[in-house]
Design a protein around this motif. Structure first.
Motif, PDB file in Angstrom:
ATOM      1  N   ALA A  68     -37.365  31.583 -33.442  1.00 48.78           N
ATOM      2  CA  ALA A  68     -37.246  30.324 -32.703  1.00 48.78           C
ATOM      3  C   ALA A  68     -36.184  29.434 -33.353  1.00 48.78           C
ATOM      4  O   ALA A  68     -36.337  28.224 -33.445  1.00 48.78           O
ATOM      5  N   GLY A  69     -35.124  30.071 -33.875  1.00 44.92           N
ATOM      6  CA  GLY A  69     -33.998  29.343 -34.420  1.00 44.92           C
ATOM      7  C   GLY A  69     -34.135  28.862 -35.855  1.00 44.92           C
ATOM      8  O   GLY A  69     -33.221  28.253 -36.384  1.00 44.92           O
ATOM      9  N   SER A  70     -35.294  29.133 -36.495  1.00 41.26           N
ATOM     10  CA  SER A  70     -35.486  28.612 -37.834  1.00 41.26           C
ATOM     11  C   SER A  70     -36.454  29.487 -38.635  1.00 41.26           C
ATOM     12  O   SER A  70     -36.788  30.596 -38.219  1.00 41.26           O
ATOM     13  N   ASP A  94     -40.994  23.403 -40.863  1.00 45.36           N
ATOM     14  CA  ASP A  94     -39.682  24.032 -40.723  1.00 45.36           C
ATOM     15  C   ASP A  94     -39.067  24.004 -42.116  1.00 45.36           C
ATOM     16  O   ASP A  94     -38.816  22.933 -42.671  1.00 45.36           O
ATOM     17  N   VAL A  95     -38.828  25.194 -42.709  1.00 45.22           N
ATOM     18  CA  VAL A  95     -38.409  25.262 -44.114  1.00 45.22           C
ATOM     19  C   VAL A  95     -36.993  25.807 -44.316  1.00 45.22           C
ATOM     20  O   VAL A  95     -36.604  26.101 -45.442  1.00 45.22           O
ATOM     21  N   ILE A  96     -36.241  25.929 -43.248  1.00 45.97           N
ATOM     22  CA  ILE A  96     -34.883  26.460 -43.435  1.00 45.97           C
ATOM     23  C   ILE A  96     -34.029  25.434 -44.193  1.00 45.97           C
ATOM     24  O   ILE A  96     -34.274  24.222 -44.117  1.00 45.97           O
ATOM     25  N   ALA A 128     -43.082  27.784 -42.446  1.00 45.21           N
ATOM     26  CA  ALA A 128     -44.224  28.044 -43.318  1.00 45.21           C
ATOM     27  C   ALA A 128     -45.448  27.499 -42.590  1.00 45.21           C
ATOM     28  O   ALA A 128     -45.559  26.290 -42.359  1.00 45.21           O
ATOM     29  N   ILE A 129     -46.331  28.403 -42.192  1.00 43.38           N
ATOM     30  CA  ILE A 129     -47.549  28.017 -41.484  1.00 43.38           C
ATOM     31  C   ILE A 129     -48.690  28.151 -42.483  1.00 43.38           C
ATOM     32  O   ILE A 129     -48.996  29.250 -42.945  1.00 43.38           O
ATOM     33  N   LYS A 130     -49.291  27.030 -42.835  1.00 43.87           N
ATOM     34  CA  LYS A 130     -50.358  27.014 -43.832  1.00 43.87           C
ATOM     35  C   LYS A 130     -51.691  26.794 -43.143  1.00 43.87           C
ATOM     36  O   LYS A 130     -51.778  26.063 -42.159  1.00 43.87           O
ATOM     37  N   GLY A 131     -52.722  27.451 -43.696  1.00 44.18           N
ATOM     38  CA  GLY A 131     -54.036  27.282 -43.108  1.00 44.18           C
ATOM     39  C   GLY A 131     -55.118  27.934 -43.933  1.00 44.18           C
ATOM     40  O   GLY A 131     -54.880  28.462 -45.019  1.00 44.18           O
ATOM     41  N   SER A 132     -56.320  27.883 -43.394  1.00 40.01           N
ATOM     42  CA  SER A 132     -57.493  28.508 -44.002  1.00 40.01           C
ATOM     43  C   SER A 132     -57.886  29.703 -43.155  1.00 40.01           C
ATOM     44  O   SER A 132     -57.955  29.599 -41.926  1.00 40.01           O
ATOM     45  N   ALA A 133     -58.175  30.816 -43.823  1.00 42.06           N
ATOM     46  CA  ALA A 133     -58.425  32.072 -43.119  1.00 42.06           C
ATOM     47  C   ALA A 133     -59.845  32.578 -43.361  1.00 42.06           C
ATOM     48  O   ALA A 133     -60.426  32.349 -44.420  1.00 42.06           O
ATOM     49  N   ILE A 134     -60.344  33.279 -42.368  1.00 42.27           N
ATOM     50  CA  ILE A 134     -61.643  33.945 -42.442  1.00 42.27           C
ATOM     51  C   ILE A 134     -61.420  35.410 -42.072  1.00 42.27           C
ATOM     52  O   ILE A 134     -60.747  35.702 -41.082  1.00 42.27           O
ATOM     53  N   MET A 143     -36.465  18.781 -42.871  1.00 41.47           N
ATOM     54  CA  MET A 143     -37.667  19.564 -42.696  1.00 41.47           C
ATOM     55  C   MET A 143     -38.721  18.724 -41.984  1.00 41.47           C
ATOM     56  O   MET A 143     -38.942  17.581 -42.338  1.00 41.47           O
ATOM     57  N   THR A 144     -39.344  19.323 -40.990  1.00 44.57           N
ATOM     58  CA  THR A 144     -40.390  18.628 -40.255  1.00 44.57           C
ATOM     59  C   THR A 144     -41.715  19.367 -40.422  1.00 44.57           C
ATOM     60  O   THR A 144     -41.741  20.592 -40.530  1.00 44.57           O
ATOM     61  N   THR A 145     -42.801  18.599 -40.450  1.00 44.88           N
ATOM     62  CA  THR A 145     -44.132  19.180 -40.571  1.00 44.88           C
ATOM     63  C   THR A 145     -44.963  18.738 -39.384  1.00 44.88           C
ATOM     64  O   THR A 145     -44.950  17.560 -39.009  1.00 44.88           O
ATOM     65  N   GLU A 146     -45.686  19.692 -38.811  1.00 46.14           N
ATOM     66  CA  GLU A 146     -46.564  19.411 -37.678  1.00 46.14           C
ATOM     67  C   GLU A 146     -47.937  19.989 -37.954  1.00 46.14           C
ATOM     68  O   GLU A 146     -48.111  20.782 -38.879  1.00 46.14           O
ATOM     69  N   LYS A 147     -48.927  19.650 -37.136  1.00 51.25           N
ATOM     70  CA  LYS A 147     -50.305  20.121 -37.317  1.00 51.25           C
ATOM     71  C   LYS A 147     -50.613  21.369 -36.496  1.00 51.25           C
ATOM     72  O   LYS A 147     -51.572  22.074 -36.778  1.00 51.25           O
ATOM     73  N   THR A 148     -49.810  21.625 -35.474  1.00 48.28           N
ATOM     74  CA  THR A 148     -50.021  22.801 -34.611  1.00 48.28           C
ATOM     75  C   THR A 148     -48.681  23.451 -34.303  1.00 48.28           C
ATOM     76  O   THR A 148     -47.626  22.873 -34.541  1.00 48.28           O
TER      77      THR A 148
END
Length: 147
Positions: free
Chosen positions: A77-79, A111-113, A82-88, A1-6
């Motif tokens: 996109a093949g996987s 990427d959470v697969i 989980a996109i986490k963020g703050s919403a308004i 699993m990989t985590t990115e900022k964007t």
């Protein structure tokens, strides 16, 4: 699993509307996770903002106003991501229908697969209501989301 900022370019391209996206908010009363499915979703070109539309009375909008941290679940996109963020949540916008625009500032994209998994077919859906109304709503809402 990989985590990115964007969002990676593949995900930005994928999230230009007409995709099934899972929205997880925190129920304002029970404090339990609340799952809904949305499709009016647009990722902005920089990959750090996603906007989506919901009905003006949507439970998810009320939940976000109470607790702005959300997760968007995306299959594509093949996987799975989980996109986490703050919403308004916007004020009510009156077009053909009353709606709200939710703007999400992305904190992380993971990427959470499961290990060794790859998505080979993305989920699809059809709109079961009046085609002319669907086209009108899509045009109005996507112009708001792309602002």
């Amino acid at each position: 699993m990989t985590t990115e900022k964007t969002l990676r370019p593949q995900l930005i391209e994928l999230l230009q509307g007409e995709k099934i996206v899972f929205l997880i908010t925190t129920d304002q009363e029970s404090k339990q996770p609340h799952l809904s499915v949305i499709s009016w979703v647009v990722a902005h070109p920089e990959g750090n903002i996603i906007k989506f539309a919901v009905g003006h009375k949507a439970a998810s909008a009320k939940n976000i106003q109470s607790e702005p941290r959300i997760t968007l679940g995306v299959i594509g996109a093949g996987s799975c991501y989980a996109i986490k963020g703050s919403a308004i949540v916007s004020d009510i916008i009156e077009k053909t229908m009353k709606l709200r625009i939710v703007t999400v500032t992305i904190d992380s994209v993971e990427d959470v697969i499961f290990y060794g998994g790859k998505i080979t077919v993305e989920p699809e859906y059809v709109k079961t209501y009046n085609a002319a109304l669907a086209a009108t709503l899509d045009n109005e809402i996507y112009s708001l989301l792309r602002e």
